[in-house]
Design a protein around this motif. Structure first.
Motif, PDB file in Angstrom:
ATOM      1  N   GLN A 155     136.810   5.039 118.424  1.00 16.18           N
ATOM      2  CA  GLN A 155     137.090   3.809 117.684  1.00 16.18           C
ATOM      3  C   GLN A 155     136.718   3.922 116.206  1.00 16.18           C
ATOM      4  O   GLN A 155     137.225   3.172 115.379  1.00 16.18           O
ATOM      5  CB  GLN A 155     136.331   2.640 118.306  1.00 16.18           C
ATOM      6  CG  GLN A 155     136.892   2.173 119.639  1.00 16.18           C
ATOM      7  CD  GLN A 155     136.037   1.077 120.255  1.00 16.18           C
ATOM      8  OE1 GLN A 155     134.807   1.184 120.322  1.00 16.18           O
ATOM      9  NE2 GLN A 155     136.678   0.013 120.707  1.00 16.18           N
ATOM     10  N   ARG A 156     135.852   4.872 115.889  1.00 17.50           N
ATOM     11  CA  ARG A 156     135.351   4.997 114.520  1.00 17.50           C
ATOM     12  C   ARG A 156     135.909   6.218 113.782  1.00 17.50           C
ATOM     13  O   ARG A 156     135.487   6.506 112.671  1.00 17.50           O
ATOM     14  CB  ARG A 156     133.822   5.070 114.557  1.00 17.50           C
ATOM     15  CG  ARG A 156     133.189   3.741 114.934  1.00 17.50           C
ATOM     16  CD  ARG A 156     131.774   3.899 115.475  1.00 17.50           C
ATOM     17  NE  ARG A 156     131.169   2.583 115.681  1.00 17.50           N
ATOM     18  CZ  ARG A 156     131.424   1.786 116.722  1.00 17.50           C
ATOM     19  NH1 ARG A 156     132.263   2.200 117.666  1.00 17.50           N
ATOM     20  NH2 ARG A 156     130.848   0.621 116.829  1.00 17.50           N
ATOM     21  N   ALA A 157     136.838   6.926 114.403  1.00 15.70           N
ATOM     22  CA  ALA A 157     137.328   8.178 113.810  1.00 15.70           C
ATOM     23  C   ALA A 157     138.753   8.087 113.284  1.00 15.70           C
ATOM     24  O   ALA A 157     139.341   9.100 112.949  1.00 15.70           O
ATOM     25  CB  ALA A 157     137.217   9.310 114.829  1.00 15.70           C
ATOM     26  N   GLY A 158     139.315   6.882 113.210  1.00 11.59           N
ATOM     27  CA  GLY A 158     140.592   6.727 112.522  1.00 11.59           C
ATOM     28  C   GLY A 158     141.735   6.176 113.323  1.00 11.59           C
ATOM     29  O   GLY A 158     142.687   5.632 112.754  1.00 11.59           O
ATOM     30  N   ALA A 159     141.725   6.319 114.646  1.00 10.74           N
ATOM     31  CA  ALA A 159     142.812   5.771 115.459  1.00 10.74           C
ATOM     32  C   ALA A 159     142.818   4.249 115.363  1.00 10.74           C
ATOM     33  O   ALA A 159     141.760   3.610 115.271  1.00 10.74           O
ATOM     34  CB  ALA A 159     142.663   6.205 116.915  1.00 10.74           C
ATOM     35  N   GLY A 160     144.009   3.664 115.424  1.00  4.81           N
ATOM     36  CA  GLY A 160     144.102   2.212 115.300  1.00  4.81           C
ATOM     37  C   GLY A 160     143.864   1.467 116.590  1.00  4.81           C
ATOM     38  O   GLY A 160     143.595   0.261 116.579  1.00  4.81           O
ATOM     39  N   ALA A 179     128.220  13.271 110.755  1.00 10.77           N
ATOM     40  CA  ALA A 179     127.589  12.113 111.384  1.00 10.77           C
ATOM     41  C   ALA A 179     126.159  12.437 111.791  1.00 10.77           C
ATOM     42  O   ALA A 179     125.249  11.609 111.638  1.00 10.77           O
ATOM     43  CB  ALA A 179     128.399  11.668 112.598  1.00 10.77           C
ATOM     44  N   ALA A 180     125.943  13.646 112.304  1.00  9.07           N
ATOM     45  CA  ALA A 180     124.586  14.064 112.665  1.00  9.07           C
ATOM     46  C   ALA A 180     123.692  14.123 111.438  1.00  9.07           C
ATOM     47  O   ALA A 180     122.525  13.708 111.481  1.00  9.07           O
ATOM     48  CB  ALA A 180     124.632  15.415 113.361  1.00  9.07           C
ATOM     49  N   ILE A 238     135.955  11.852 118.937  1.00  3.64           N
ATOM     50  CA  ILE A 238     136.418  12.009 117.552  1.00  3.64           C
ATOM     51  C   ILE A 238     137.705  12.814 117.519  1.00  3.64           C
ATOM     52  O   ILE A 238     138.674  12.452 116.836  1.00  3.64           O
ATOM     53  CB  ILE A 238     135.340  12.710 116.699  1.00  3.64           C
ATOM     54  CG1 ILE A 238     134.056  11.890 116.635  1.00  3.64           C
ATOM     55  CG2 ILE A 238     135.862  12.971 115.282  1.00  3.64           C
ATOM     56  CD1 ILE A 238     132.891  12.644 116.008  1.00  3.64           C
ATOM     57  N   LEU A 239     137.728  13.906 118.274  1.00  2.00           N
ATOM     58  CA  LEU A 239     138.881  14.801 118.252  1.00  2.00           C
ATOM     59  C   LEU A 239     140.136  14.103 118.779  1.00  2.00           C
ATOM     60  O   LEU A 239     141.225  14.200 118.195  1.00  2.00           O
ATOM     61  CB  LEU A 239     138.564  16.048 119.082  1.00  2.00           C
ATOM     62  CG  LEU A 239     139.284  17.346 118.709  1.00  2.00           C
ATOM     63  CD1 LEU A 239     138.629  18.523 119.391  1.00  2.00           C
ATOM     64  CD2 LEU A 239     140.753  17.306 119.040  1.00  2.00           C
ATOM     65  N   ALA A 240     139.993  13.382 119.886  1.00  4.04           N
ATOM     66  CA  ALA A 240     141.148  12.667 120.429  1.00  4.04           C
ATOM     67  C   ALA A 240     141.657  11.621 119.441  1.00  4.04           C
ATOM     68  O   ALA A 240     142.873  11.417 119.300  1.00  4.04           O
ATOM     69  CB  ALA A 240     140.769  12.016 121.754  1.00  4.04           C
ATOM     70  N   ALA A 261     127.701   6.389 113.838  1.00  3.59           N
ATOM     71  CA  ALA A 261     127.674   6.949 112.477  1.00  3.59           C
ATOM     72  C   ALA A 261     128.981   7.612 112.097  1.00  3.59           C
ATOM     73  O   ALA A 261     129.159   8.010 110.938  1.00  3.59           O
ATOM     74  CB  ALA A 261     126.535   7.964 112.360  1.00  3.59           C
ATOM     75  N   VAL A 262     129.912   7.737 113.036  1.00  5.35           N
ATOM     76  CA  VAL A 262     131.165   8.442 112.757  1.00  5.35           C
ATOM     77  C   VAL A 262     131.970   7.742 111.664  1.00  5.35           C
ATOM     78  O   VAL A 262     132.606   8.395 110.832  1.00  5.35           O
ATOM     79  CB  VAL A 262     131.994   8.593 114.043  1.00  5.35           C
ATOM     80  CG1 VAL A 262     133.400   9.115 113.741  1.00  5.35           C
ATOM     81  CG2 VAL A 262     131.285   9.541 115.010  1.00  5.35           C
ATOM     82  N   SER A 263     131.941   6.406 111.619  1.00  5.67           N
ATOM     83  CA  SER A 263     132.699   5.710 110.573  1.00  5.67           C
ATOM     84  C   SER A 263     132.161   6.063 109.192  1.00  5.67           C
ATOM     85  O   SER A 263     132.925   6.162 108.224  1.00  5.67           O
ATOM     86  CB  SER A 263     132.651   4.199 110.791  1.00  5.67           C
ATOM     87  OG  SER A 263     131.312   3.741 110.852  1.00  5.67           O
TER      88      SER A 263
END
Length: 468
Positions: free
Chosen positions: A249-254, A438-439, A413-415, A454-456
């Motif tokens: 949800q935080r890695a770019g997909a809508g 993120a880490a 994140i990858l998906a 933290a990915v966003s």
């Protein structure tokens, strides 16, 4: 990009030969390389006394050039060369230095040691006499700098060829990165790493260092489906799949949704959960990418769900249990499958696909060729290998990343990146960088859920500057 390529010793020799063929002499190239290194060393030394340890080859020649530059800059320089120069360029460099050269390091003391004993191409251990000299000098110099590579480390593998090699504060890579710069155990000895350009051209089939990607934000008129729909397939253990959705949800997909036979009790309110039979849920043509494996389980029902995911023929990330269940007959040469094994899973996959290779890098490459999947081999030296031979090496992530659940976060994140429309290899490289960043942003002692949140922020760090 030239500053990202990682070369084997043979590739480096070929790249240098291309420069010689174009009319540059070995001595002139040595002046360029060592002159650039000398500027870094001058800044680090900051006027302090320097000992330069020179070997018999062209790495030793670099040392003589560095010593000359430092002396001209006003540093107190001592050169120690236990072996006479054996190449014409090294002999020329020694003559140009013009100062006293000591054959013994006994009683030599200074504040900075510059190791130019051996560099790229070393394939055998240092002799007992030379390794004792190196250890002795390192012990008497509080600051240590390696030129190209620390002596005693294999360029192509990062293997320590001798025991008890010294640790360095900085390593100056000449011309291009070598695999040792980014591979354990060697890289742990190198301290800060800096690249000194010498004018080499891009090398065909060279591996690449994974650096900060350039990700564009959504178009002004975007909506959730145009940004990509990522579906995560749940199994018998919902916690791992929920972690993956949290990251996705935080890695770019809508749009991220969970395909689950039952609704998990801990599901967040903003997560869409599709509880229809899996075959029906997978029939949604709007799905852009799938993730299968986190929390899938290993029972017969899990194998059936994996088979249904692969039959859907969508770009897919396979992780965790899916990698244990996967068999060669289940995948076709599609080009849009990504596997994310840790070392144990990598060994299992190699057995399943009859791959015989040693080391994470060679195993990942061989498995990618055999399976037609992009392989993200996770670990302290994460590598991304494509079926066409492309290889990328990750910059080391914080060691705090070694905590349960962080692999599920990477898969999510990858998906998500795959759902936004990137090719499988590019999406994998983006995900590895975002995961490590993120880490870094989390600091010490975080949980997998904190990493996912933290990915966003890591995505924000990768956005193209100036874009809305």
């Amino acid at each position: 990009m030239v500053d990202r390529q990682i070369l084997t010793a043979d590739q480096m020799r070929g790249a240098e030969q291309a420069i010689f063929d174009a009319g540059t002499s070995v001595s002139d190239l040595m002046e360029t390389a060592a002159g650039g290194a000398a500027e870094w060393i001058r800044r680090i030394a900051a006027g302090r006394s320097v000992t330069v340890l020179c070997g018999p080859g062209n790495n030793g020649g670099d040392g003589y050039v560095i010593a000359r530059h430092l002396a001209e800059a006003g540093n107190d320089v001592t050169v120690v060369a236990p072996v006479e120069p054996k190449t014409d360029a090294a002999r020329t460099a020694r003559d140009r230095f013009g100062g006293q050269v000591r054959s013994s390091g006994r009683e030599v003391e200074a504040e900075v040691l510059v190791d130019c004993l051996f560099g790229t191409g070393l394939a055998r251990p240092l002799s007992g006499e030379l390794v004792l000299l190196l250890r002795d000098l390192a012990a008497r110099h509080p600051v240590r700098i390696a030129v190209d590579l620390p002596s005693g480390i294999s360029s192509d593998s990062g293997e320590l060829l001798n025991e008890n090699l010294p640790e360095y504060d900085a390593t100056l890579a000449l011309g291009a990165w070598k695999f040792a710069h980014w591979s354990l155990p060697g890289r742990a000895k190198m301290g800060r790493k800096r690249l000194v350009p010498i004018g080499i051209d891009p090398v065909e089939s060279a591996a690449q260092l994974i650096t900060r990607p350039r990700i564009e934000p959504p178009e002004r008129d975007s909506h959730k489906y145009r940004r990509g729909l990522c579906a995560v397939v749940a199994g018998s253990m919902p916690g791992a799949s929920l972690l993956a959705t949290l990251a996705a949800q935080r890695a770019g997909a809508g749009y991220v949704k969970l395909l689950s036979e039952t609704e998990p009790a801990a599901a967040p309110p903003d997560l869409v959960i599709d509880t229809r039979p899996l075959a029906q849920a997978l029939g949604d043509e709007r799905i852009d990418a799938l993730l299968c494996g986190p929390g899938l389980g290993r029972e017969d029902r899990a194998t059936e769900r994996l088979a249904a995911v692969l039959d859907a023929a969508k770009p897919t990330v396979l992780d965790a249990d899916a990698l244990v269940l996967l068999r060669p007959g289940m995948v076709a040469e599609r080009g849009d499958l990504v596997a994310t094994p840790h070392d144990g899973e990598l060994a299992t996959l190699c057995d399943s696909f009859a791959v015989r290779a040693d080391g994470r890098r060679d195993r990942a490459r061989a498995l990618a060729r055999a399976s037609a999947m992009v392989v993200v081999a996770k670990g302290p030296d994460t590598v991304v290998a494509a079926p066409d031979g492309r290889l990328a090496i990750a910059v080391p992530s914080p060691s705090w990343l070694s905590v349960a659940g962080t692999g599920d976060v990477l898969a999510g994140i990858l998906a998500s990146r795959l759902a936004t429309g990137g090719d499988a290899f590019g999406a994998a490289c983006e995900a590895v960088w975002l995961h490590g960043e993120a880490a870094r942003l989390c600091g010490p002692a975080f949980t997998a859920a904190e990493l996912a949140r933290a990915v966003s922020r890591s995505l924000a760090a990768a956005l193209v500057p100036g874009m809305p």
